[in-house]
Design a protein around this motif. Structure first.
Motif, short mmCIF file in Angstrom:
data_model
loop_
_atom_site.label_atom_id
_atom_site.label_comp_id
_atom_site.label_asym_id
_atom_site.label_seq_id
_atom_site.Cartn_x
_atom_site.Cartn_y
_atom_site.Cartn_z
N LEU A 1 0.82 -1.37 0.12
CA LEU A 1 0.13 -0.01 0.12
C LEU A 1 0.92 1.42 0.06
N LEU A 2 2.09 1.20 0.78
CA LEU A 2 2.92 2.42 0.72
C LEU A 2 3.43 2.71 -0.65
N GLU A 3 4.04 1.40 -1.17
CA GLU A 3 4.34 1.97 -2.47
C GLU A 3 3.42 2.47 -3.49
N LYS A 4 2.20 1.74 -3.32
CA LYS A 4 1.28 2.63 -4.17
C LYS A 4 1.06 3.74 -3.99
N GLN A 5 1.07 4.18 -2.85
CA GLN A 5 0.55 5.61 -2.43
C GLN A 5 1.87 6.49 -2.85
N ARG A 6 3.03 5.90 -2.80
CA ARG A 6 4.10 6.73 -3.27
C ARG A 6 4.15 7.12 -4.82
N LEU A 7 3.87 6.02 -5.42
CA LEU A 7 3.59 6.23 -6.78
C LEU A 7 2.54 7.34 -7.11
N ARG A 8 1.36 7.12 -6.39
CA ARG A 8 0.58 8.16 -6.70
C ARG A 8 0.77 9.51 -6.57
N ALA A 9 1.56 9.86 -5.26
CA ALA A 9 1.96 11.15 -4.85
C ALA A 9 2.75 11.49 -5.80
N GLN A 10 3.67 10.84 -6.17
CA GLN A 10 4.93 11.50 -7.12
C GLN A 10 4.47 11.93 -8.63
N TYR A 11 3.38 11.31 -8.96
CA TYR A 11 2.74 11.77 -10.33
C TYR A 11 1.37 12.64 -9.54
N ASN A 12 0.93 12.95 -8.59
CA ASN A 12 -0.22 13.56 -8.31
C ASN A 12 -1.50 13.06 -9.04
N ILE A 13 -1.72 12.03 -8.81
CA ILE A 13 -2.83 11.39 -9.55
C ILE A 13 -3.92 10.73 -8.67
N ARG A 14 -5.09 10.55 -9.21
CA ARG A 14 -6.16 10.01 -8.28
C ARG A 14 -6.03 8.49 -8.46
N GLU A 15 -6.63 7.79 -7.64
CA GLU A 15 -6.70 6.34 -7.64
C GLU A 15 -7.20 5.71 -8.86
N ALA A 16 -8.25 6.29 -9.28
CA ALA A 16 -8.64 5.75 -10.57
C ALA A 16 -8.07 5.94 -11.44
N GLN A 17 -7.32 7.02 -11.76
CA GLN A 17 -6.25 7.28 -12.84
C GLN A 17 -5.16 6.25 -12.75
N LEU A 18 -4.55 5.71 -11.37
CA LEU A 18 -3.71 4.59 -11.35
C LEU A 18 -4.03 3.32 -11.72
#
Length: 202
Positions: free
Chosen positions: A50-67
């Motif tokens: 979960l932490l790695e997924k959140q890191r990736l999301r945060a670095q690209y500033n995208i929503r969960e649905a986009q990821l």
């Protein structure tokens, strides 16, 4: 994407500096925020993924649905799903604007794209999620070139020490080109993408 949590606290929670300004806060307090931030915690496998997924999301500033959509497309393609996923995210217009040195952070890059400051192959594009193809040329619109942020960019104020090999930028002219599809080894993102794949494949 709006985030109510201060970026410095998000950086400490994720274990990475999300902006250059956050770097000094993170170096001064390299532990999670909150009353129990200094305690050593034993993370479960799920928490690590979960932490790695959140890191990736945060670095690209995208929503969960986009990821999720990007992951689904990456899984359909040939090759390693994790590498495909990061490559697809790196081809977003806002990510390219930041890598080229036109913006200091992904947040500034997103705002600039939404405010219609960029042309892709001569056509104005205002979608941060617009996916570039190899050979696409991105430039600052003529009317935007005199604005202070782009004057700083032209002077190289936000250029990375080492521009990724797939980006060719001429900052004084405020123009850049995606030379080739990004390869994972060239993408400066802090993430174990295999854990992200495992998170979505569970």
């Amino acid at each position: 994407m709006n985030q109510s949590r201060p970026k410095a606290k998000r950086s400490r929670a994720l274990g990475i500096a999300l902006t250059p300004k956050c770097t000094r806060y993170f170096e001064r307090r390299p532990f999670p925020p909150g009353q129990h931030g200094r305690r050593r915690r034993t993370e479960s496998d799920y928490q690590q993924r979960l932490l790695e997924k959140q890191r990736l999301r945060a670095q690209y500033n995208i929503r969960e649905a986009q990821l999720k959509r990007a992951f689904a497309e990456a899984a359909r393609r040939d090759g390693k799903t994790g590498d495909n996923l990061v490559s697809l995210l790196e081809r977003r217009l806002d990510a390219f604007v930041m890598r080229a040195g036109f913006a200091r952070t992904i947040y500034q890059a997103r705002q600039q794209v939404v405010h219609r400051h960029f042309l892709v192959n001569g056509r104005r594009v205002d979608k941060p999620s617009y996916r570039l193809k190899a050979g696409d040329v991105v430039e600052v619109a003529p009317r935007s070139r005199t604005k202070p942020p782009f004057q700083l960019a032209a002077a190289g104020a936000w250029a990375a020490e080492k521009t990724p090999g797939y980006v060719s930028a001429r900052l004084p002219e405020l123009i850049a080109r995606l030379e080739d599809l990004p390869r994972r080894s060239d993408i400066p993102v802090i993430c174990d993408e295999q854990l992200v794949v495992e998170f979505y494949s569970r």
